[in-house]
Design a protein around this motif. Sequence first.
Motif, PDB file in Angstrom:
ATOM      1  N   LEU A 261     -13.281  24.839  -3.498  1.00  0.00           N
ATOM      2  CA  LEU A 261     -12.068  23.864  -3.118  1.00  0.00           C
ATOM      3  C   LEU A 261     -12.172  22.433  -3.332  1.00  0.00           C
TER       4      LEU A 261
ATOM      5  N   GLY B 292      -1.661  25.406  -0.473  1.00  0.00           N
ATOM      6  CA  GLY B 292      -2.186  26.229  -1.913  1.00  0.00           C
ATOM      7  C   GLY B 292      -3.165  27.455  -1.280  1.00  0.00           C
ATOM      8  N   ILE B 293      -4.466  27.132  -1.812  1.00  0.00           N
ATOM      9  CA  ILE B 293      -5.422  28.107  -1.533  1.00  0.00           C
ATOM     10  C   ILE B 293      -6.138  27.786  -0.357  1.00  0.00           C
ATOM     11  N   SER B 294      -6.130  26.419  -0.080  1.00  0.00           N
ATOM     12  CA  SER B 294      -7.171  25.904   0.954  1.00  0.00           C
ATOM     13  C   SER B 294      -6.928  26.401   2.406  1.00  0.00           C
TER      14      SER B 294
ATOM     15  N   TYR C 198     -10.511  22.491  -6.604  1.00  0.00           N
ATOM     16  CA  TYR C 198      -9.152  22.708  -6.606  1.00  0.00           C
ATOM     17  C   TYR C 198      -8.401  21.608  -6.109  1.00  0.00           C
TER      18      TYR C 198
END
Length: 275
Positions: free
Chosen positions: A215, A114-116, A218
């Motif tokens: 994070l 994902g975004i991490s 998230y």
Amino acid sequence: MKYLKIFLHVSIVIVLTLITQVGGLIWIAVFGYFKYRKSLWNKRKRLLSFSVIYLLCVFFIVPILAPLNNRRALPVFNDHIAPHNLGYVLLCRNYVHDDLYYFMDFHSESYYLGISGQKMIYLDAGFPFIDGFPLLPHLSHNDGRKIDIAFAYQTSKGESTASNPSLLGYGVFTEPLNKTVTQAQKCKDAGYWQYDYAKYLGYNTDEDLEIDGGLTKYMIIDLMNMLPPEKIFIEPHLIPRLELDQIKPYMKGIIRYHGCHAVRHDDHIHIQISK
């Protein structure tokens, strides 16, 4: 002297059983063999033999037998999930039920892709055998369906990292912004002395690190999507700080306070799946 040796062996077996589950049995097997064969090896050679056999069992024998109890060892060297340190693996505390294994595999990959771009770091999970066997000092890690996950952290420059400020992964707390009356103090005032005892176990190895709120939020939200767990325990002051109180109503029942009888959860999150 004879009774002192017996007491020493019994004590070692008890300690190894409590912290590794399988170590005591391996100790009995190895030193029982030496006794049976009337070995003339000195203590150093015997301890070395035990260490080698223990490692062989941990890395090759236990992982093969654990599935008989519907347990699997979480990955050690993986792109998207890893233990905080090898101690959790060497002590056989990285075993989970099959259902939790697939849950963690799915969500850690989702978190990484994902975004991490960061690995999900796990701490204590469970032992490989016997439902109901306690994973001390935890109250509930006894059936392979619970696991502790480290927060996401960042440096003072805002750079995300998979590192953890604690040597053990526990005990370096994210203190509340409003320190007038903290949950930890409330619990200690109520007589629950153990509530923040982890601070005596966790040595801060990198004071430059602090929680990455974005994070961590998230990660928690991702853990509740698609394949939601039954419970997530986290310290109350972090819920508004991470804006977890603004998520969908049906998800709010998942995030809970663990109670004063447990320990602080502002150094990790606890995940529990249903049976």
